[in-house]
Design a protein around this motif. Structure first.
Motif, PDB file in Angstrom:
ATOM      1  N   PRO A  41       0.870  -1.226   0.004  1.00 24.49           N
ATOM      2  CA  PRO A  41      -0.075   0.100  -0.100  1.00 24.49           C
ATOM      3  C   PRO A  41       0.699   1.506  -0.114  1.00 24.49           C
ATOM      4  CG  PRO A  41      -0.004  -1.177   2.165  1.00 24.49           C
ATOM      5  CD  PRO A  41       0.645  -1.992   1.209  1.00 24.49           C
ATOM      6  N   ASP A  42       1.928   1.107   0.638  1.00 23.33           N
ATOM      7  CA  ASP A  42       2.706   2.382   0.615  1.00 23.33           C
ATOM      8  C   ASP A  42       3.199   2.782  -0.574  1.00 23.33           C
ATOM      9  OD1 ASP A  42       2.375   2.553   3.314  1.00 23.33           O
ATOM     10  OD2 ASP A  42       4.137   1.812   4.073  1.00 23.33           O
ATOM     11  N   ARG A  43       3.818   1.668  -1.375  1.00 23.53           N
ATOM     12  CA  ARG A  43       4.517   2.031  -2.648  1.00 23.53           C
ATOM     13  C   ARG A  43       3.167   2.464  -3.582  1.00 23.53           C
ATOM     14  NH1 ARG A  43       7.674   3.878  -6.022  1.00 23.53           N
ATOM     15  NH2 ARG A  43       8.482   2.556  -7.793  1.00 23.53           N
ATOM     16  N   ALA A  44       2.036   1.907  -3.478  1.00 31.21           N
ATOM     17  CA  ALA A  44       1.001   2.296  -4.405  1.00 31.21           C
ATOM     18  C   ALA A  44       0.536   3.783  -4.075  1.00 31.21           C
ATOM     19  CB  ALA A  44      -0.520   1.292  -3.930  1.00 31.21           C
ATOM     20  N   ARG A  45       0.374   4.292  -2.891  1.00 32.22           N
ATOM     21  CA  ARG A  45       0.064   5.617  -2.534  1.00 32.22           C
ATOM     22  C   ARG A  45       1.187   6.778  -3.208  1.00 32.22           C
ATOM     23  NH1 ARG A  45      -1.867   3.535   2.114  1.00 32.22           N
ATOM     24  NH2 ARG A  45      -0.025   3.648   3.183  1.00 32.22           N
ATOM     25  N   ALA A  46       2.705   6.122  -2.883  1.00 32.94           N
ATOM     26  CA  ALA A  46       3.701   7.093  -3.579  1.00 32.94           C
ATOM     27  C   ALA A  46       3.627   6.942  -4.972  1.00 32.94           C
ATOM     28  CB  ALA A  46       4.902   6.425  -3.200  1.00 32.94           C
ATOM     29  N   LEU A  47       3.024   5.948  -5.796  1.00 36.62           N
ATOM     30  CA  LEU A  47       3.173   6.002  -7.111  1.00 36.62           C
ATOM     31  C   LEU A  47       1.655   7.063  -7.690  1.00 36.62           C
ATOM     32  CD1 LEU A  47       4.277   2.387  -7.953  1.00 36.62           C
ATOM     33  CD2 LEU A  47       5.153   4.381  -8.982  1.00 36.62           C
ATOM     34  N   GLU A  48       0.833   6.743  -6.919  1.00 39.20           N
ATOM     35  CA  GLU A  48      -0.415   7.724  -7.341  1.00 39.20           C
ATOM     36  C   GLU A  48       0.070   9.297  -7.117  1.00 39.20           C
ATOM     37  OE1 GLU A  48      -3.264   7.494  -8.415  1.00 39.20           O
ATOM     38  OE2 GLU A  48      -4.011   5.570  -8.414  1.00 39.20           O
ATOM     39  N   SER A  49       0.639   9.406  -6.103  1.00 42.03           N
ATOM     40  CA  SER A  49       0.998  10.781  -5.837  1.00 42.03           C
ATOM     41  C   SER A  49       2.219  11.394  -6.945  1.00 42.03           C
ATOM     42  CB  SER A  49       1.654  11.015  -4.458  1.00 42.03           C
ATOM     43  OG  SER A  49       2.245  12.348  -4.287  1.00 42.03           O
ATOM     44  N   GLU A  50       2.749  10.389  -7.232  1.00 34.25           N
ATOM     45  CA  GLU A  50       3.918  10.863  -8.384  1.00 34.25           C
ATOM     46  C   GLU A  50       3.053  11.094  -9.780  1.00 34.25           C
ATOM     47  OE1 GLU A  50       6.834   7.763  -8.785  1.00 34.25           O
ATOM     48  OE2 GLU A  50       7.429   8.167  -6.678  1.00 34.25           O
TER      49      GLU A  50
END
Length: 740
Positions: free
Chosen positions: A496-505
């Motif tokens: 989930p943390d990687r998913a949120r970071a990619l969405e933000s990018e």
């Protein structure tokens, strides 16, 4: 009879152009016939001959080398008259029907009136071998003794030589080995590899030489005589499946058994795909040909099926082409996407290599096996010089998971996706401005590395060439989609943390992209940013890919759709690569005013995404109307961008590849765009979002649509002003939803 072929020597001299395809004759004018299997393909003229000559693309090619450069048939010393020429519907065999012209003796006396002898040539490829059967029938009322000659030549030219690149030096030809029924022609290249062309005949010819075979046949009235020939390409590597025993079976037996195997293999590969039937018989012909072309171009690799880009110039594994092709065919056959993703993951760059434009995590652009690639005379032995293949790899991986729910495959691909994302951030963004740019690492690499890779395809409004590093409009769109796709995959994999970071990018890129690329006065996103961060204020089809990926702001969509469908951009057949008002517009150019089916299919998906279904249907209609005028209903790589005129067909581009994989997959993508076709494997649901049908269709039937273990046949029919779905057959737990 003189069996020698007066063929020109391969050209030598300085290299001209940057790996461009020389245009000395028009493929469209010749309407060649193409066969392909695996790493072997053949380009014949319509009589089934291979005619040598300066600039001729004819030949039997294997792994980027031409193993047979000339083959012609003579009956009593004369070239037969063409009656008809057509590949089978599944592309498994080429059949050419010929007859004799009026034949005279040395005094001018007529000795054989025309149309009394019928010759049927049947050809196919299988496991590196071209098989041919010549069936000669006598329709005269008396017996005939006929002389049948086959003249041949092998120049062992590298494909890039055939395309027009000139070499300063070549390898060595060996004396021909001539037996009673076999001829072996051989060449050792500068790479040290010996390549051989092995020709066998059954029955044994009356006369066999290094350049030809002569048969004397007696044919009774109403009788027939049969000659078999095979041409095997031997590149010194283990054969693809050819017989290795000391005494091979008779050719007539090998012909029949190999023909059956070839047809079965095509049926096996294409049977996985959904089938399309419609209310329009002409479109049915076109879509059947496109599907047959797509599966003819598919080559089996250890990682799965992989569509080669196109014949004759691009019959090889290309990253960008296969990724886009697999995306467009994903709804119909997800196995293609899986094969493409696994092949490209296995060939992902692991280290820097300037000559190959390779950097860790980068996805392959092109693989070649010919002599020039082995020697480094062209940089494409294993070449990574494309800026868009890497984000497209991540984009397709996410789309594959969304289509299939195949988490196991994505577990295996995830490290490769992460490596690709690292390349995007570390190597793709060359100057740290948040955009992905390209610039070749050596002078031998490709100058432009997006899908429009001509030397003059990226320019400013005044026509001046853009200087790099160059950030293309559509590449930023692909990166946005890649990060969103990777976020969805990360969420499914429990990250989930990687998913949120990619969405933000992705969201940050979307905002920066709009600020840097939007041209309010032009109503479009600019073509590119040059090395000085100056925007190329050019109206181009590239901006349509911003709609395809969803990076375009919703408030821009209507204006952009209007610009793309304006008469200066939309020719009537499709959206031009650049608008007719631009400084470098040329409707006969490769990338500066032409119409490309795959480009239009992606634009149509983008228009549909933002709700412009009628505009997507106009593109569908334009490409269908073009196919009516095209030989075999086969959509080519591209055609010229001249305006559509009532009662006339499109203007063809002289050296366009046909078949071409992403052109062949375009009708599938256009169907998806108009129907709003989507899949939810978690709930076993097929969705149609505000479906429309183009004017030329009243019904589309999709058969063998698969979701998980479920299958159904679905009809979408026009009913007054509405379009409604009807389930014709259902197997398993699968349902249909429609959004009006």
């Amino acid at each position: 009879m003189d069996l020698r072929v007066e063929a020109p020597e391969p050209a030598t001299g300085p290299v001209i152009g940057q790996f461009a395809v020389a245009s000395q004759s028009s493929l469209q004018e010749r309407r060649p016939r193409v066969l392909k299997h695996g790493d072997t393909f053949a380009v014949f003229d319509r009589s089934g001959d291979l005619l040598s000559g300066e600039g001729s693309p004819d030949g039997l090619f294997h792994r980027d080398t031409r193993y047979l450069s000339h083959l012609d048939l003579l009956v009593d010393g004369a070239r037969p008259i063409l009656l008809s020429s057509s590949p089978r519907d599944d592309n498994s065999m080429l059949t050419c029907d010929l007859t004799n012209p009026d034949l005279h003796d040395g005094t001018g006396r007529l000795v054989l009136e025309h149309d009394l002898v019928h010759v049927r040539r049947s050809k196919f490829l299988w496991n590196g071998t071209c098989f041919e059967r010549l069936l000669v029938r006598n329709f005269d009322d008396r017996p005939r003794r006929l002389s049948v000659a086959l003249r041949f030549e092998a120049d062992f030219a590298d494909l890039f030589e055939v395309r027009g690149t000139r070499r300063r030096q070549r390898g060595s030809f060996h004396p021909a080995e001539v037996g009673t029924d076999t001829v072996v022609l051989s060449y050792t290249g500068l790479d040290g590899r010996r390549r051989s062309t092995i020709l066998r005949f059954d029955p044994a010819p009356a006369r066999l030489e290094a350049g030809g075979a002569l048969f004397d046949i007696d044919v009774a009235p109403g009788g027939r005589s049969v000659i078999f020939m095979e041409v095997r390409c031997d590149d010194g590597l283990p054969p693809e499946g050819a017989e290795t025993q000391a005494a091979p079976r008779p050719l007539r037996d090998r012909f029949l058994s190999s023909m059956v195997e070839a047809r079965r293999a095509l049926r096996r590969s294409s049977s996985k795909a959904a089938a399309v039937e419609t209310s329009n018989d002409i479109f049915n012909e076109a879509v059947r040909r496109c599907v047959a072309d797509l599966y003819m171009l598919v080559t089996d690799t250890p990682q799965g099926p992989y569509p080669y880009a196109g014949t004759p110039w691009f019959s090889a594994a290309f990253g960008r082409d296969a990724l886009i092709t697999a995306y467009m065919a994903l709804w119909a056959d997800p196995s293609l996407a899986r094969g493409v993703l696994r092949f490209l993951a296995a060939n992902q760059a692991k280290e820097e290599n300037r000559a190959a434009d390779a950097e860790p995590g980068k996805i392959l652009h092109e693989v070649r096996y010919g002599e020039m690639a082995e020697l480094g005379e062209v940089p494409f032995r294993r070449y990574y010089g494309s800026v868009d293949a890497t984000p497209l790899f991540v984009l397709l991986a996410g789309a594959y998971l969304e289509r299939t729910g195949d988490v196991a495959t994505l577990h295996g691909l995830w490290p490769h996706m992460e490596a690709a994302l690292r390349w995007i951030d570390a190597y793709g963004d060359r100057d740290g401005d948040g955009f992905v740019e390209y610039g070749r690492r050596t002078e031998e690499g490709l100058l432009n590395q997006g899908w429009k890779d001509s030397h003059d395809s990226i320019f400013h409004a005044d026509g001046a060439m853009a200087r790099g590093p160059i950030a293309l409009c559509e590449v930023q769109a692909y990166v946005y989609a890649a990060k969103r796709a990777a976020a969805a995959v990360a969420a499914r994999l429990g990250l989930p943390d990687r998913a949120r970071a990619l969405e933000s990018e992705a969201e940050s890129l979307k905002e920066r992209f709009d600020r840097a690329f939007w041209c309010e006065d032009l109503g479009t996103y600019g073509l590119a940013l040059d090395g000085g961060k100056r925007l190329c204020r050019v109206r181009s089809s590239n901006a349509g890919h911003a709609l395809f990926t969803g990076i375009a702001l919703p408030e821009r969509a209507a204006r952009l759709a209007e610009t793309l469908m304006d008469r200066t951009s939309f020719s009537g057949w499709g959206v031009r690569t650049v608008a007719a008002t631009e400084a470098r517009y040329n409707p006969m150019s490769y990338h500066n005013g032409s119409v490309w089916p795959h480009d239009n299919a992606l634009i149509a998906l983008g228009l549909a995404r933002y709700g412009f279904k009628r505009e997507a249907a106009r593109i569908f209609d334009g490409l269908f109307r073009a196919s009516i005028y095209i030989d075999l209903r086969r959509l080519p790589e591209l055609f010229c961008g001249f305006p559509r005129r009532r009662g006339e067909g499109p203007t063809f581009y002289p050296v366009a590849c046909a078949p071409q994989a992403w052109a062949a997959a375009s009708p599938l993508s256009l169907i998806q765009a108009c129907l709003g076709l989507d899949f939810d494997p978690a709930t076993r649901t097929i969705r149609l979002d505000r479906p429309v049908l183009p004017d030329f269709l009243d019904e589309i039937v999709l058969r063998n649509l698969a979701v998980e273990e479920g299958r159904l046949d679905l009809a979408v029919r026009r009913a007054g002003g509405e379009v409604a779905p009807h389930v014709l057959r259902r197997t398993g737990d699968v349902r249909v939803e429609i959004t009006a």
